[in-house]
Design a protein around this motif. Structure first.
Motif, PDB file in Angstrom:
ATOM      1  N   THR A  59       0.831  -1.197   0.000  1.00 13.43           N
ATOM      2  CA  THR A  59       0.000   0.000   0.000  1.00 13.43           C
ATOM      3  C   THR A  59       0.867   1.249   0.000  1.00 13.43           C
ATOM      4  OG1 THR A  59      -1.657  -1.206   1.272  1.00 13.43           O
ATOM      5  CG2 THR A  59      -1.880   1.182   1.210  1.00 13.43           C
ATOM      6  N   THR A  60       1.920   1.240   0.782  1.00 14.50           N
ATOM      7  CA  THR A  60       2.805   2.401   0.901  1.00 14.50           C
ATOM      8  C   THR A  60       3.657   2.570  -0.358  1.00 14.50           C
ATOM      9  OG1 THR A  60       2.895   1.869   3.245  1.00 14.50           O
ATOM     10  CG2 THR A  60       4.387   3.558   2.486  1.00 14.50           C
ATOM     11  N   LYS A  61       3.954   1.490  -1.033  1.00 16.88           N
ATOM     12  CA  LYS A  61       4.791   1.571  -2.234  1.00 16.88           C
ATOM     13  C   LYS A  61       4.143   2.352  -3.358  1.00 16.88           C
ATOM     14  CE  LYS A  61       7.641  -2.491  -1.510  1.00 16.88           C
ATOM     15  NZ  LYS A  61       8.030  -3.806  -1.983  1.00 16.88           N
ATOM     16  N   ILE A  62       2.848   2.639  -3.241  1.00 19.11           N
ATOM     17  CA  ILE A  62       2.161   3.466  -4.238  1.00 19.11           C
ATOM     18  C   ILE A  62       2.876   4.802  -4.373  1.00 19.11           C
ATOM     19  CG2 ILE A  62       0.040   4.790  -4.648  1.00 19.11           C
ATOM     20  CD1 ILE A  62      -1.463   2.433  -3.315  1.00 19.11           C
ATOM     21  N   TYR A  63       3.388   5.318  -3.263  1.00 15.93           N
ATOM     22  CA  TYR A  63       4.029   6.630  -3.274  1.00 15.93           C
ATOM     23  C   TYR A  63       5.341   6.615  -4.049  1.00 15.93           C
ATOM     24  CZ  TYR A  63       0.492   7.495   0.179  1.00 15.93           C
ATOM     25  OH  TYR A  63      -0.717   7.605   0.811  1.00 15.93           O
ATOM     26  N   THR A  64       5.957   5.475  -4.213  1.00 11.36           N
ATOM     27  CA  THR A  64       7.197   5.419  -4.983  1.00 11.36           C
ATOM     28  C   THR A  64       6.921   5.602  -6.467  1.00 11.36           C
ATOM     29  OG1 THR A  64       7.151   3.003  -5.201  1.00 11.36           O
ATOM     30  CG2 THR A  64       8.312   3.909  -3.294  1.00 11.36           C
ATOM     31  N   HIS A  65       5.711   5.298  -6.899  1.00 10.90           N
ATOM     32  CA  HIS A  65       5.356   5.447  -8.318  1.00 10.90           C
ATOM     33  C   HIS A  65       5.048   6.892  -8.672  1.00 10.90           C
ATOM     34  CE1 HIS A  65       5.390   1.162  -8.882  1.00 10.90           C
ATOM     35  NE2 HIS A  65       4.538   1.008  -7.894  1.00 10.90           N
ATOM     36  N   VAL A  66       4.577   7.664  -7.727  1.00  6.52           N
ATOM     37  CA  VAL A  66       4.220   9.046  -8.031  1.00  6.52           C
ATOM     38  C   VAL A  66       5.367  10.008  -7.747  1.00  6.52           C
ATOM     39  CG1 VAL A  66       1.767   8.693  -7.664  1.00  6.52           C
ATOM     40  CG2 VAL A  66       3.180   9.447  -5.763  1.00  6.52           C
ATOM     41  N   SER A  67       6.350   9.557  -7.031  1.00  2.00           N
ATOM     42  CA  SER A  67       7.469  10.429  -6.675  1.00  2.00           C
ATOM     43  C   SER A  67       8.557  10.329  -7.734  1.00  2.00           C
ATOM     44  CB  SER A  67       8.037  10.031  -5.315  1.00  2.00           C
ATOM     45  OG  SER A  67       9.173  10.791  -5.020  1.00  2.00           O
ATOM     46  N   THR A  68       8.684  11.370  -8.541  1.00  2.00           N
ATOM     47  CA  THR A  68       9.703  11.370  -9.590  1.00  2.00           C
ATOM     48  C   THR A  68      10.925  12.188  -9.202  1.00  2.00           C
ATOM     49  OG1 THR A  68       8.624  13.238 -10.660  1.00  2.00           O
ATOM     50  CG2 THR A  68       8.031  11.042 -11.447  1.00  2.00           C
ATOM     51  N   LYS A  69      10.817  12.966  -8.129  1.00  5.38           N
ATOM     52  CA  LYS A  69      11.922  13.825  -7.711  1.00  5.38           C
ATOM     53  C   LYS A  69      13.174  12.998  -7.418  1.00  5.38           C
ATOM     54  CE  LYS A  69      13.091  17.442  -4.424  1.00  5.38           C
ATOM     55  NZ  LYS A  69      12.618  18.221  -3.268  1.00  5.38           N
ATOM     56  N   SER A  70      13.015  11.891  -6.731  1.00  7.17           N
ATOM     57  CA  SER A  70      14.155  11.039  -6.407  1.00  7.17           C
ATOM     58  C   SER A  70      14.784  10.457  -7.663  1.00  7.17           C
ATOM     59  CB  SER A  70      13.734   9.909  -5.464  1.00  7.17           C
ATOM     60  OG  SER A  70      13.278  10.444  -4.250  1.00  7.17           O
ATOM     61  N   ILE A  71      13.959  10.100  -8.613  1.00  7.40           N
ATOM     62  CA  ILE A  71      14.467   9.531  -9.867  1.00  7.40           C
ATOM     63  C   ILE A  71      15.306  10.570 -10.609  1.00  7.40           C
ATOM     64  CG2 ILE A  71      13.786   8.671 -12.148  1.00  7.40           C
ATOM     65  CD1 ILE A  71      11.338   7.412 -10.756  1.00  7.40           C
ATOM     66  N   LEU A  72      14.850  11.816 -10.605  1.00 12.52           N
ATOM     67  CA  LEU A  72      15.560  12.873 -11.316  1.00 12.52           C
ATOM     68  C   LEU A  72      16.904  13.208 -10.679  1.00 12.52           C
ATOM     69  CD1 LEU A  72      12.544  15.241 -12.088  1.00 12.52           C
ATOM     70  CD2 LEU A  72      13.706  13.683 -13.666  1.00 12.52           C
ATOM     71  N   GLN A  73      17.074  12.875  -9.398  1.00 12.12           N
ATOM     72  CA  GLN A  73      18.318  13.179  -8.705  1.00 12.12           C
ATOM     73  C   GLN A  73      19.378  12.093  -8.877  1.00 12.12           C
ATOM     74  OE1 GLN A  73      17.068  13.948  -4.691  1.00 12.12           O
ATOM     75  NE2 GLN A  73      16.511  16.048  -5.149  1.00 12.12           N
ATOM     76  N   ILE A  74      19.016  10.982  -9.491  1.00 13.64           N
ATOM     77  CA  ILE A  74      19.969   9.905  -9.714  1.00 13.64           C
ATOM     78  C   ILE A  74      20.919  10.318 -10.824  1.00 13.64           C
ATOM     79  CG2 ILE A  74      20.262   7.512 -10.457  1.00 13.64           C
ATOM     80  CD1 ILE A  74      17.466   6.962  -9.288  1.00 13.64           C
ATOM     81  N   LYS A  75      22.201  10.225 -10.542  1.00 16.77           N
ATOM     82  CA  LYS A  75      23.190  10.602 -11.534  1.00 16.77           C
ATOM     83  C   LYS A  75      23.704   9.364 -12.259  1.00 16.77           C
ATOM     84  CE  LYS A  75      24.808  14.720  -9.235  1.00 16.77           C
ATOM     85  NZ  LYS A  75      25.955  15.506  -8.785  1.00 16.77           N
ATOM     86  N   ASN A  76      23.851   9.502 -13.526  1.00 17.95           N
ATOM     87  CA  ASN A  76      24.398   8.440 -14.352  1.00 17.95           C
ATOM     88  C   ASN A  76      25.927   8.554 -14.306  1.00 17.95           C
ATOM     89  OD1 ASN A  76      25.278   6.759 -16.390  1.00 17.95           O
ATOM     90  ND2 ASN A  76      23.630   7.328 -17.800  1.00 17.95           N
ATOM     91  N   SER A  77      26.585   7.510 -13.893  1.00 11.35           N
ATOM     92  CA  SER A  77      28.045   7.556 -13.784  1.00 11.35           C
ATOM     93  C   SER A  77      28.726   7.798 -15.133  1.00 11.35           C
ATOM     94  CB  SER A  77      28.579   6.278 -13.143  1.00 11.35           C
ATOM     95  OG  SER A  77      28.214   5.162 -13.915  1.00 11.35           O
ATOM     96  N   PHE A  78      28.054   7.467 -16.228  1.00  9.60           N
ATOM     97  CA  PHE A  78      28.616   7.698 -17.551  1.00  9.60           C
ATOM     98  C   PHE A  78      28.613   9.173 -17.935  1.00  9.60           C
ATOM     99  CE2 PHE A  78      27.190   3.214 -17.947  1.00  9.60           C
ATOM    100  CZ  PHE A  78      28.452   2.655 -18.121  1.00  9.60           C
ATOM    101  N   ASP A  79      27.713   9.950 -17.294  1.00 12.06           N
ATOM    102  CA  ASP A  79      27.634  11.380 -17.605  1.00 12.06           C
ATOM    103  C   ASP A  79      28.809  12.160 -17.025  1.00 12.06           C
ATOM    104  OD1 ASP A  79      25.313  10.972 -18.975  1.00 12.06           O
ATOM    105  OD2 ASP A  79      23.995  11.587 -17.326  1.00 12.06           O
ATOM    106  N   ASP A  80      29.520  11.616 -16.041  1.00  8.51           N
ATOM    107  CA  ASP A  80      30.629  12.308 -15.404  1.00  8.51           C
ATOM    108  C   ASP A  80      31.917  12.248 -16.208  1.00  8.51           C
ATOM    109  OD1 ASP A  80      29.006  13.057 -13.314  1.00  8.51           O
ATOM    110  OD2 ASP A  80      29.534  11.312 -12.090  1.00  8.51           O
ATOM    111  N   SER A  81      31.982  11.397 -17.206  1.00 12.31           N
ATOM    112  CA  SER A  81      33.236  11.260 -17.963  1.00 12.31           C
ATOM    113  C   SER A  81      33.355  12.220 -19.096  1.00 12.31           C
ATOM    114  CB  SER A  81      33.419   9.849 -18.487  1.00 12.31           C
ATOM    115  OG  SER A  81      32.250   9.147 -18.676  1.00 12.31           O
TER     116      SER A  81
END
Length: 87
Positions: free
Chosen positions: A65-87
């Protein structure tokens, strides 16, 4: 005012206060207690609160039931950095 059940009075009272507050500040968008609860839980998740704490806070017995909030929260996804972008 007499209550039919102890559980219905508090929610009705809070809903009434919410409606009065929305009217006072001229907000016409439909907002419910459920919407506020959902928004608050999403805010907690986006602020880094562990999902297990949110589950306990909301009184959910199932983590599904609580995991529903992980589907609507995109802010955390946008903060994930791709290690390939740092090169």
């Amino acid at each position: 005012m007499f209550c039919k059940s102890q559980l219905s009075c508090p929610e009705k009272s809070i809903q009434s206060v919410l409606k009065q507050a929305l009217k006072k500040v001229s907000i016409t968008k439909p907002i419910s207690l459920h919407w506020l609860r959902h928004s608050f839980a999403t805010h907690l998740l986006e602020s880094g609160t562990d999902l297990r704490y949110i589950q306990e806070f909301l009184g959910h017995q199932s983590s599904k039931t609580t995991k529903i909030y992980t589907h609507v929260s995109t802010k955390s996804i946008l903060q994930i950095k791709n290690s390939f972008d740092d090169s």
